[in-house]
Motif scaffolding. Sequence first.
Motif, PDB file in Angstrom:
ATOM      1  N   ASP A 102     -38.272 153.983  84.533  1.00  0.00           N
ATOM      2  CA  ASP A 102     -38.917 155.240  84.144  1.00  0.00           C
ATOM      3  C   ASP A 102     -40.420 155.062  83.920  1.00  0.00           C
ATOM      4  O   ASP A 102     -40.858 154.087  83.308  1.00  0.00           O
ATOM      5  N   ASP A 103     -41.210 156.022  84.405  1.00  0.00           N
ATOM      6  CA  ASP A 103     -42.670 155.967  84.271  1.00  0.00           C
ATOM      7  C   ASP A 103     -43.158 156.177  82.838  1.00  0.00           C
ATOM      8  O   ASP A 103     -44.341 156.010  82.564  1.00  0.00           O
ATOM      9  N   LYS A 104     -42.265 156.556  81.925  1.00  0.00           N
ATOM     10  CA  LYS A 104     -42.706 156.765  80.549  1.00  0.00           C
ATOM     11  C   LYS A 104     -42.993 155.445  79.832  1.00  0.00           C
ATOM     12  O   LYS A 104     -43.570 155.436  78.759  1.00  0.00           O
ATOM     13  N   TYR A 105     -42.599 154.316  80.458  1.00  0.00           N
ATOM     14  CA  TYR A 105     -42.830 153.007  79.853  1.00  0.00           C
ATOM     15  C   TYR A 105     -44.119 152.391  80.369  1.00  0.00           C
ATOM     16  O   TYR A 105     -44.525 152.640  81.492  1.00  0.00           O
ATOM     17  N   ASN A 106     -44.751 151.574  79.516  1.00  0.00           N
ATOM     18  CA  ASN A 106     -45.943 150.866  79.980  1.00  0.00           C
ATOM     19  C   ASN A 106     -45.512 149.691  80.850  1.00  0.00           C
ATOM     20  O   ASN A 106     -44.323 149.402  80.992  1.00  0.00           O
ATOM     21  N   SER A 107     -46.468 149.004  81.449  1.00  0.00           N
ATOM     22  CA  SER A 107     -46.170 147.934  82.413  1.00  0.00           C
ATOM     23  C   SER A 107     -45.334 146.816  81.803  1.00  0.00           C
ATOM     24  O   SER A 107     -44.398 146.321  82.434  1.00  0.00           O
ATOM     25  N   ASP A 108     -45.686 146.394  80.587  1.00  0.00           N
ATOM     26  CA  ASP A 108     -44.927 145.325  79.943  1.00  0.00           C
ATOM     27  C   ASP A 108     -43.479 145.736  79.716  1.00  0.00           C
ATOM     28  O   ASP A 108     -42.556 144.949  79.930  1.00  0.00           O
ATOM     29  N   GLU A 109     -43.275 146.965  79.278  1.00  0.00           N
ATOM     30  CA  GLU A 109     -41.921 147.460  79.037  1.00  0.00           C
ATOM     31  C   GLU A 109     -41.142 147.552  80.349  1.00  0.00           C
ATOM     32  O   GLU A 109     -39.951 147.222  80.399  1.00  0.00           O
ATOM     33  N   LYS A 110     -41.813 147.975  81.407  1.00  0.00           N
ATOM     34  CA  LYS A 110     -41.162 148.052  82.718  1.00  0.00           C
ATOM     35  C   LYS A 110     -40.726 146.663  83.187  1.00  0.00           C
ATOM     36  O   LYS A 110     -39.613 146.482  83.694  1.00  0.00           O
ATOM     37  N   LEU A 111     -41.606 145.678  83.013  1.00  0.00           N
ATOM     38  CA  LEU A 111     -41.268 144.309  83.399  1.00  0.00           C
ATOM     39  C   LEU A 111     -40.086 143.797  82.576  1.00  0.00           C
ATOM     40  O   LEU A 111     -39.176 143.156  83.110  1.00  0.00           O
ATOM     41  N   PHE A 112     -40.095 144.093  81.275  1.00  0.00           N
ATOM     42  CA  PHE A 112     -38.990 143.695  80.410  1.00  0.00           C
ATOM     43  C   PHE A 112     -37.683 144.316  80.898  1.00  0.00           C
ATOM     44  O   PHE A 112     -36.665 143.633  81.036  1.00  0.00           O
ATOM     45  N   LEU A 113     -37.698 145.613  81.175  1.00  0.00           N
ATOM     46  CA  LEU A 113     -36.492 146.297  81.627  1.00  0.00           C
ATOM     47  C   LEU A 113     -36.035 145.780  82.998  1.00  0.00           C
ATOM     48  O   LEU A 113     -34.835 145.682  83.258  1.00  0.00           O
ATOM     49  N   LEU A 114     -36.976 145.441  83.857  1.00  0.00           N
ATOM     50  CA  LEU A 114     -36.627 144.881  85.163  1.00  0.00           C
ATOM     51  C   LEU A 114     -35.918 143.533  84.993  1.00  0.00           C
ATOM     52  O   LEU A 114     -34.896 143.277  85.635  1.00  0.00           O
ATOM     53  N   VAL A 115     -36.447 142.677  84.123  1.00  0.00           N
ATOM     54  CA  VAL A 115     -35.800 141.390  83.857  1.00  0.00           C
ATOM     55  C   VAL A 115     -34.394 141.617  83.311  1.00  0.00           C
ATOM     56  O   VAL A 115     -33.432 140.970  83.740  1.00  0.00           O
ATOM     57  N   ILE A 116     -34.245 142.560  82.383  1.00  0.00           N
ATOM     58  CA  ILE A 116     -32.926 142.876  81.817  1.00  0.00           C
ATOM     59  C   ILE A 116     -31.974 143.323  82.928  1.00  0.00           C
ATOM     60  O   ILE A 116     -30.826 142.855  83.010  1.00  0.00           O
ATOM     61  N   GLU A 117     -32.427 144.204  83.809  1.00  0.00           N
ATOM     62  CA  GLU A 117     -31.569 144.688  84.898  1.00  0.00           C
ATOM     63  C   GLU A 117     -31.169 143.551  85.843  1.00  0.00           C
ATOM     64  O   GLU A 117     -30.014 143.458  86.259  1.00  0.00           O
TER      65      GLU A 117
END
Length: 194
Positions: A154-169
């Motif tokens: 989701d675009d509502k997250y900043n880059s660091d949060e997106k990277l974190f969520l990608l690693v989790i996925e």
Amino acid sequence: MLYTVVGDTMNDDILKLAKSIINYNEIKDYEIPDIDLYMDQVTSFMDTKLKDFKRDENDIILTKTMINNYVKSNVIPSPVKKKYSKKHLMVLIWIYHLKQTLSITDIGKLMNFIIKDKDEEIKYNEIYNNFLDIEKKSHAEFEVNLSEMLKNVDDKYNSDEKLFLLVIELILSSNLQKRMAEKIIDNYFNNDAK
């Protein structure tokens, strides 16, 4: 902040990282020596051919101790007169890939399928080439799936949060695949399985 550039640039960088791991030089069956090798030659061959899998230059592909433990555990057949054949090398390549995810016990159960009958002529080259085909297909699917994962963050997250969520996925997907492989081994490659 881990990553300061946002948007498609981050996605492009992540896809470049993916390409760097999936675009390595696979070991073709004709590149595996037809002559038997001593242990030092085996470890040198594996280190040279699988170097693209090293996370850093200090990573070790396979050691003499690892290989000796695989022989002692009957994960690979014993060498003949301290020499390892092309079949041994193919099995060691499979083991290298499997040991990233599976226990030595599970690898042993799986490898016993290949080496179970020492008198039976197994089509190692055919199985090995199928392994290479599956590997190529898996890499292509990974790239597509990773692109989809990047789109789904989701675009509502900043880059660091997106990277974190990608690693989790990625880890959740990996865990499911590992568990499925374990279930198949438990149900079909276990000597006690019905």
